[in-house]
Design an enzyme around this catalytic site. Structure first.
Site, mmCIF file in Angstrom:
data_model
loop_
_atom_site.group_PDB
_atom_site.id
_atom_site.type_symbol
_atom_site.label_atom_id
_atom_site.label_comp_id
_atom_site.label_asym_id
_atom_site.label_seq_id
_atom_site.Cartn_x
_atom_site.Cartn_y
_atom_site.Cartn_z
ATOM 1 N N GLY A 29 0.764 -1.279 0.031
ATOM 2 C CA GLY A 29 -0.025 0.005 -0.100
ATOM 3 C C GLY A 29 0.828 1.304 -0.155
ATOM 4 N N ASN A 30 0.100 2.346 0.310
ATOM 5 C CA ASN A 30 0.899 3.659 0.404
ATOM 6 C C ASN A 30 0.301 4.485 1.525
ATOM 7 O OD1 ASN A 30 -0.840 5.556 -0.811
ATOM 8 N ND2 ASN A 30 -0.847 4.261 -2.516
ATOM 9 N N ARG A 31 0.951 5.760 1.704
ATOM 10 C CA ARG A 31 0.704 6.490 2.780
ATOM 11 C C ARG A 31 -0.805 7.392 2.537
ATOM 12 N NH1 ARG A 31 4.240 5.658 6.724
ATOM 13 N NH2 ARG A 31 6.185 5.179 6.251
#
Ligand code: PMT
Length: 221
Positions: A29-31
């Protein structure tokens, strides 16, 4: 202040990050939290637009008057966006879409062993690039999340993805980009203009972006 300045317009907004499954319990995923895209969706609805919000996983509440479509992976987002594209007047793509996904999703939870584990990744579709290729009447607004050479990379994405304008945030800055309630951006336009904006709340930036969108609609007549 803006009354119903977007009444009669259908606007598709994407928000939050995608999750690319490795196995039934893990993902890449990412932030992205979705705050930027949700702020745009909320303000567009307040201005009277019919808003479709395609959102990756986020605990944020659906803004009033917005139709929300929840997705998980980049491929889910791709399908959801394609299904709406013909019927909308503009797309604002604030989502942080994974460029790669695990080449294979394990059917069962991956068991650890003593050695290293190598992941093989495969390319995801570039949703916004495809929208640019298929653009008819729609106005396309992209975001660019960069940590260096912001102007150069953002202008490159603007041209390659056939956008009307692009909102570039330097996500290496502490008060800008992922997670925080503020953002600090430059906007680059297809006609070559560029604007610097001061640090501001994402809600305020949503207003700026929609002001520019309204101007773009007006120029089209
Ligand atoms: O959600 P927040 O925590 O509030 O954070 C906001 C944000 C930092 C995520 C947001 O401001 C932002 O920059 N969103 C875009 C993030 C991103 O993926 O940027 P990019 O430079 O990698 O992509 C450029 C554009 O192409 C984006 O509009 C993106 O949605 C789109 N894209 C990218 C890859 C892909 N496979 N498909 C796409 O459509």
């Amino acid at each position: 202040a803006h009354g119903q300045s977007l009444a009669g317009r259908r606007i598709l907004v994407t928000a939050a990050g995608t999750e690319e499954a490795l196995d039934p319990v893990r993902f890449l995923g990412n932030r992205s939290t979705g705050r930027m895209g949700f702020a745009v969706a909320a303000e567009a609805a307040r201005r009277g637009a019919e808003v479709i919000l395609v959102a990756g996983p986020t605990p944020l509440a659906t803004p009033t008057g917005v139709r929300r479509v929840d997705v998980r992976s980049a491929r889910d987002m791709h399908a959801a966006v394609r299904a709406e594209y013909d019927g909308v007047d503009a797309v604002i793509k604030a989502a942080a879409v994974a460029d790669y996904r695990p080449a294979e999703m394990a059917e069962h939870k991956i068991k650890k062993s003593d050695g290293e584990l190598t992941l093989k990744l495969t390319r995801n579709p570039d949703i916004l690039y495809e929208l640019g290729q298929q653009k008819k009447h729609q106005i396309l607004v992209g975001f660019a999340a960069e940590t260096q050479n912001v102007a150069e990379y953002a202008r490159g994405k603007l041209a390659k993805k056939n956008l009307d304008f692009i909102v570039a945030n330097n996500v290496a800055e502490q008060d800008a980009g992922f997670g925080v309630p503020t953002n600090h951006v430059q906007i680059f336009y297809a006609d070559g203009r560029a604007e610097d904006h001061p640090l501001m709340a994402k809600a305020a930036l949503a207003g700026v972006i929609l002001d520019r969108l309204e101007e773009t609609f007006q120029k089209r007549g």
